[in-house]
Design a protein around this motif. Sequence first.
Motif, PDB file in Angstrom:
ATOM      1  N   SER B 537     -13.732 -32.751  -5.892  1.00 53.07           N
ATOM      2  CA  SER B 537     -13.767 -31.465  -6.591  1.00 53.07           C
ATOM      3  C   SER B 537     -12.376 -31.182  -7.147  1.00 53.07           C
ATOM      4  O   SER B 537     -11.370 -31.412  -6.465  1.00 53.07           O
ATOM      5  N   ILE B 538     -12.349 -30.699  -8.361  1.00 55.53           N
ATOM      6  CA  ILE B 538     -11.074 -30.375  -9.014  1.00 55.53           C
ATOM      7  C   ILE B 538     -10.979 -28.863  -9.123  1.00 55.53           C
ATOM      8  O   ILE B 538     -11.889 -28.216  -9.639  1.00 55.53           O
ATOM      9  N   THR B 539      -9.893 -28.304  -8.623  1.00 55.24           N
ATOM     10  CA  THR B 539      -9.711 -26.861  -8.724  1.00 55.24           C
ATOM     11  C   THR B 539      -8.581 -26.540  -9.699  1.00 55.24           C
ATOM     12  O   THR B 539      -7.501 -27.139  -9.627  1.00 55.24           O
ATOM     13  N   ILE B 540      -8.868 -25.622 -10.595  1.00 53.43           N
ATOM     14  CA  ILE B 540      -7.861 -25.146 -11.556  1.00 53.43           C
ATOM     15  C   ILE B 540      -7.448 -23.740 -11.114  1.00 53.43           C
ATOM     16  O   ILE B 540      -8.301 -22.862 -11.000  1.00 53.43           O
ATOM     17  N   ASP B 541      -6.170 -23.570 -10.832  1.00 58.79           N
ATOM     18  CA  ASP B 541      -5.701 -22.253 -10.403  1.00 58.79           C
ATOM     19  C   ASP B 541      -4.618 -21.749 -11.361  1.00 58.79           C
ATOM     20  O   ASP B 541      -4.332 -22.405 -12.362  1.00 58.79           O
ATOM     21  N   TYR B 542      -4.039 -20.600 -11.063  1.00 55.41           N
ATOM     22  CA  TYR B 542      -3.058 -20.045 -11.994  1.00 55.41           C
ATOM     23  C   TYR B 542      -1.815 -20.917 -12.117  1.00 55.41           C
ATOM     24  O   TYR B 542      -1.199 -21.008 -13.178  1.00 55.41           O
TER      25      TYR B 542
END
Lengths: 589, 589
Positions: B537-542
């Motif tokens: 899973s790839i998470t994009i955060d600030y």
Amino acid sequence: MDKYEKVIELAKRRGFLWNSFELYGGAAGFYDYGPLGSTLKRRIEHIWRELYIIHEGFMEIETPTIGIEEVFVASGHVSGFSDPLCECRKCGEAFRADHLVDNMIDVADALSNTELDILIKDNDIKCPECGGDLGDAYEFNLMFRTAIGPGSGRAGYMRPETAQGMFINFQRLSKFYRDKLPFGVTQIGKSYRNEISPRQGVIRLREFTQAEAEIFINPHNKTHPNFERFSGTLVNLYSEDGQERGTIEQITIGDAVKQGIIAHEYLAYHIALTNHFLWRVGISPDHLRFRQHKKDEMAHYAIDCWDAEIETDRFGWIEVVGIADRTDYDLNAHAKTSKTELYVYIEYDEPKMVTNFVVKPDMGKLGPAFKGKAKSVANVLKDMTREELEQDVIKVIVNGEEFIVSPDLVKFTEERVKVSGENVVPHVIEPSFGIDRILYCTMEHAFNEEMVAAQEETGSNKSKDPKKEKRIIFKLKSEIAPVQVAVLPLMTKSELIEPANKIVAVIRDRGLLVSYDDSGTIGRRYRRNDEIGTPYSITIDYESLDDKSVTIRDRDSMDQVRTPIENIGNLIYELVYGEREFKNAGVPV
Amino acid sequence: MDKYEKVIELAKRRGFLWNSFELYGGAAGFYDYGPLGSTLKRRIEHIWRELYIIHEGFMEIETPTIGIEEVFVASGHVSGFSDPLCECRKCGEAFRADHLVDNMIDVADALSNTELDILIKDNDIKCPECGGDLGDAYEFNLMFRTAIGPGSGRAGYMRPETAQGMFINFQRLSKFYRDKLPFGVTQIGKSYRNEISPRQGVIRLREFTQAEAEIFINPHNKTHPNFERFSGTLVNLYSEDGQERGTIEQITIGDAVKQGIIAHEYLAYHIALTNHFLWRVGISPDHLRFRQHKKDEMAHYAIDCWDAEIETDRFGWIEVVGIADRTDYDLNAHAKTSKTELYVYIEYDEPKMVTNFVVKPDMGKLGPAFKGKAKSVANVLKDMTREELEQDVIKVIVNGEEFIVSPDLVKFTEERVKVSGENVVPHVIEPSFGIDRILYCTMEHAFNEEMVAAQEETGSNKSKDPKKEKRIIFKLKSEIAPVQVAVLPLMTKSELIEPANKIVAVIRDRGLLVSYDDSGTIGRRYRRNDEIGTPYSITIDYESLDDKSVTIRDRDSMDQVRTPIENIGNLIYELVYGEREFKNAGVPV
């Protein structure tokens, strides 16, 4: 020999298509895919999956090819999926009644059986096989029938289309997609049609492969979020008007929607995507058109329907894809037969205020008045209209018994309430592909014969002999060619065979189908590979041992380049999948 | 809930497996593959194709699922493909007679119908459904029957195996492979078995997918040219002797052949390749064994036969693959029924000198003696042995009529001739895979539950909460996981959604199946993806907006690494296909 015969001859000889059950005399309407045909088919299906599953996001499902009767009662196939059959009274041979008269009348397939009988009698049509008298036409159901389980079992049918397996899974699918429209689902698999008397070879099969998508959309919004992608795409449209005039029009997808030729964006997008797919597998754009169903041939429930048609040498324009807006017909049919509501709840962008008429029976007064029946009376009252309730006496019927209710026992009022959505039966956009016909057309459009110099040798050994011979080339797109590259040692010597085998192993590890061939002259080996459509051939010669390079030959142009062995696997991969042009594959020879 | 129930519950809920025709109450023996199940199946088939088609070079063909009767008469299925059926005289329910007694006797399926009747009567066995009396057992043919064409048509059957479609194409195939042994051919497709009363869910289907290879080899040479590849491979063998002793033996493929446990190298190679395939799709080696058919259960024509069996929680050891040396049985059966010789000509390494006995009737003398019959008499003489010809008077019988031939009318001699080859009926090695059962087993072996911290957040936001919750994980091998990567923006904000969608597009262009999910907490989204087996899973955060990096989470370890967005497509591809380890995918978080 017409082109069909030439293609089929080659297809049989080289392992693309074989008559099924040939060892036992064969059976009409069945074809085998040989090693090369099967590989070609897998590659066409692979491209379809890439476009529809990976890119459009319409996940694939797989449902049984045998179906239970209820499904096909609901879909209408048990009662309506038939052709008119006419048998010879003398020899017993069976014929499609409409085919017996289709050179006399344009719309033979629209005639009733009685009309067909009259035409056959009036024109004194006899059995084409033996000249005997023909019996009356009757409807023959085209589903293969079987029984599930022992004894007479439960009636089962081989499915006539993959579509029904998707419709009856609507609830499961909707949940999978979290009840958000639009969503799409696809299926690639066998379907069956027990043709009365198939006589068109690989064009009319009793068992065939379909690739179908069912896309469930919001009936109130048939725009396509990605319409821009195709709005400038030119397609050949043969609209209902065009058919009246006899003209095919080349027009952009965007204009076709603007001018109202195609019903809406969603359908237009899928016509364009079909166009793109057929181009990608190698169908010649000049021999491709989209024909609109005329009002009188279109299913009564459909809004608009287009067939992709491909022009063939023997059979003329044949239908290979149907793209239809089937509205909510299928879901409603299954909802009715299964007694299950099939819908999705669609939330409005903004909640709406609506006026509801609300009836409030006064239970404090109804109770004493009607005792044990009070609740039933109240329930009937709740469903009554303002008009009925404004009468001086209100008549209520419960289970056939009449009750008189005084107006002061019930109040009614109008309430403004906020509604944030509604239950909607989605409409279905269905692109339905006949893979076998498309495969045949890719072969016919790829089939070429040309005269070339009789002796074609490798670069270092080009012949000056001006003698010409016929070269047969299957100009299949490199992406669908079964054998993707051939490795050919110039001579059958171990010092060339060994490096050749190493190259084979390297290319195989890139997932490419590679053939090794060391028998016969290099010219004959090129010809063999031209015939089966191998786009590239690699030749290893004695110079290869010194310069660590090989010659790559391009099938269509017969041009050759010299390139280092080192990066050969990636290079061939890039050539096959269109990531590199041949002219950039090495130094011209 | 046993493990089967847990797996099936998850499989239904998340779109792997659904009961077919659920909308109409269902039908036993049929299952649908939902979006994730269908994708999982395609990936398993893809690996099979890579191993058998690309690497072994056994080209795939595709023959119809409907077969004509002649084929199954020759194969023996019309007469012999049946189970003993026993019906209740009261309620009419049907049962497998051998299943009714299989808890009383070890070899219930080897009993005759009479023996079954006696056992049922003696033990006073009643209908399991209603307690009624049971009728006599009789043979029920397990092929689905249909009719091809109109009227009563031509008898057709849904094929019970894909194999026959390959055998009857032997001549075409042999020519395709230029008549050189060994050659192999494969087929992946539907087969059918009209089970009397299937009660084992997805394990016993009436319609199922087989992947079969038929490898035609030289009966005089059953060594395998590439045997070295597997000779050191350890497998769990449950040989005939082992079954006597009740022990499974871990042994190398090489030793198994040396010790005569496996009949020969060719069979052993394919046991090892099966072992490799099952390992590759994620079958746990501890729950896999190869069981040899005992002499009394093996088909009479087979030389040696092994089943790959996988251990399951509810059903124990189930057969998923059969690997057999079927000798020349199938080719001979079709040769006999079709009256066509099926063989290949095998050239000897060196021509052999052989002694032929040659009879030379003296036509100059036979003519006058026997007139019009002279030629027939001569033909009979030519087939006689030296012993018969050395008699004082030679008796010749032509069409029942006896002629006496004097020895001086016929000469005989021995001639030495050079023979360079012979016609040989190849033997067939057949690995036959049941894809549906293998798929179920990959799910059961991948199914895991574990207790983890209730709140799992991205690296920068790890929770200290020690509360535990149950995590369900499908530890599918990344190569077969349906969804290969999930892209999860930390918040549903356009500044995160936009770059997330860009990443989705890049990964999709690498041909990977990627899901986008922005609903619910990040922890819930991880759980959802754990449940369907998404390996990464790839998470994009600030922070991603500043450092142009994302977090990748590994499903099994829940470890996370931070990695630049730039090369994300290739990186994920390499992770999924095992070309890169997770620990080398970025900086640990």
